[in-house]
Motif scaffolding. Structure first.
Motif: not given
Length: 417
Positions: A340-368
């Motif tokens: 389905d195009g699932y991919t994930s990108c843990p967007l580290v935003t510092g030394y203790s924080k992260c935005v956990l992006a997960e989405f499919d082919y269509d750009g729909n979030p597929l969050e765990t």
């Protein structure tokens, strides 16, 4: 001529994990893996860790294991590199001049870094302030540049090509911002994210969250800016303005983090029967089977799959490929599994924080997790820093991790894809 039931071209993330799956299915010696013994000194690297290396949280050594330890024991390691593919003959030509025959082929050669497409590189890496988290040769220079920074412009770039881990170019920027604040030089710094893209991130939900972060931290984002030249003598970076291609803009830098242009490996690009017009392996986006040769499959960064090129995507692709290739091997007509195009990108935003992006082919979030993962999270950061490396070495490379799909279903009480 050597011959294998399954031949895997490439010993990176995709190649190791898929080879492990088939090596456990087939008799010993039925699976061959082509991976040069000289590339990276016989070392396999967990590349997602290099963001943390560039920020001083890990070392290159932490990201490395000997190739002999990660390749499946029942497979045959062909210590050579691919020169070309001959799919009509079911053979692969090696750089040594030998040919290897196969019944089924998996192409997993990754993506090629092309620093030399930027004028002044790679020579500029020999000068102060210039680093890149995309190479073991230059990642330590990133942290050194950060430690040496006193004042001026800190510039982070994104090229005008597909890249692996599209979030990494800005992860190091957020880490640098926090580092500078901790060391009392942030008020003397101008931080720029100069990206060739027309958006900060490709998925709106996460892009909206990241825009708030850059605004709060007073980071300047310049869209449609492509790095074309580095002038280390004058410490200047030249960008082409993609919405005005005849114009360029020059920035002085004290620190410059470069994400290089990338492209398909030469062996793929030069094998016209194998690749699409883009130069990447031409596979069906759902089954990962080659569009013209039914006994060939592709996985990961070397393919033309229209999703972000990440280790998480490869994990999800691996089981799809395995199940569908097994169907072909067993002469079953229908491929039941679809990617389905699932991919994930843990967007580290510092030394203790992260935005956990997960989405499919269509750009729909597929969050765990059943929470809003667009918010910065300590849990996501520790998953990225501490849990994912162990999962990678112990499960993923052994063919036993297929992504978080089942976990996601469980945590969402079955109400998720």
């Amino acid at each position: 001529m050597k011959s294998f039931k399954v031949l895997v071209a490439g010993g990176g993330s995709g190649g190791c994990s898929v080879a492990a799956k088939f090596a456990s299915l087939l008799p010993k010696g039925s699976v061959g893996i082509i991976e040069s013994a000289e590339i990276l000194f016989q070392t396999h690297y967990y590349q997602p860790m290099w963001t943390l290396v560039g920020g001083g949280m890990k070392s290159v050594k932490d990201s490395a294991k000997p190739m002999s330890e990660v390749l499946p024991k029942k497979a045959v390691w062909i210590k050579d590199s691919v020169a070309s593919f001959k799919p009509k003959e079911n053979t692969v030509s090696l750089s040594s001049g030998e040919n290897v025959q196969y019944e089924y082929l998996v192409v997993a050669l990754g993506i090629k870094l092309e620093y030399n497409r930027i004028k002044g590189l790679p020579e500029a890496f020999e000068t102060p302030g210039v680093g890149s988290n995309y190479s073991t040769e230059y990642v330590d220079k990133t942290f050194q540049s950060l430690k040496d920074f006193k004042e001026g412009n800190a510039i982070f770039t994104f090229p005008n090509t597909p890249v692996k881990c599209a979030g990494a170019p800005q992860k190091i920027m957020y880490i640098a911002d926090e580092y500078m604040r901790k060391h009392g030089v942030r008020d003397k710094a101008n931080i720029y994210f100069n990206t060739s893209l027309g958006a900060l991130f490709g998925v709106k939900k996460y892009a909206d969250a990241l825009w708030k972060i850059v605004e709060e931290r007073k980071i300047s984002v310049n869209l449609m800016h492509e790095l074309v030249e580095v002038k280390p003598d004058t410490r200047e970076a030249v960008f082409r303005l993609l919405n005005k291609p005849e114009e360029t803009k020059t920035y002085k830098y004290s620190m410059l983090h470069i994400t290089p242009p990338m492209g398909p490996p030469d062996a793929v690009k030069n094998s016209t029967d194998l690749c699409a017009e883009s130069g990447y392996v031409d596979v069906d986006k759902y089954t990962l089977q080659h569009t013209r040769f039914s006994n060939i499959f592709g996985i990961g960064d070397c393919t033309n799959l229209p999703t972000s090129k990440t280790a998480a995507a490869i994990a999800a692709q691996g089981n799809i490929l395995y199940q569908n290739m097994k169907c072909v091997m067993e002469k079953k007509s229908d491929s039941k599994e679809k990617y389905d195009g699932y991919t994930s990108c843990p967007l580290v935003t510092g030394y203790s924080k992260c935005v956990l992006a997960e989405f499919d082919y269509d750009g729909n979030p597929l969050e765990t997790f059943p929470i809003n993962q667009a918010r910065e999270s300590r849990l996501a950061f520790h998953m990225k820093k501490d849990i994912m490396p162990t999962l990678y070495w112990q499960l993923f490379l052994r063919g036993m991790w297929n992504g978080p799909r089942l976990t996601r279903k469980l945590l969402h009480l079955g109400m998720s894809k």
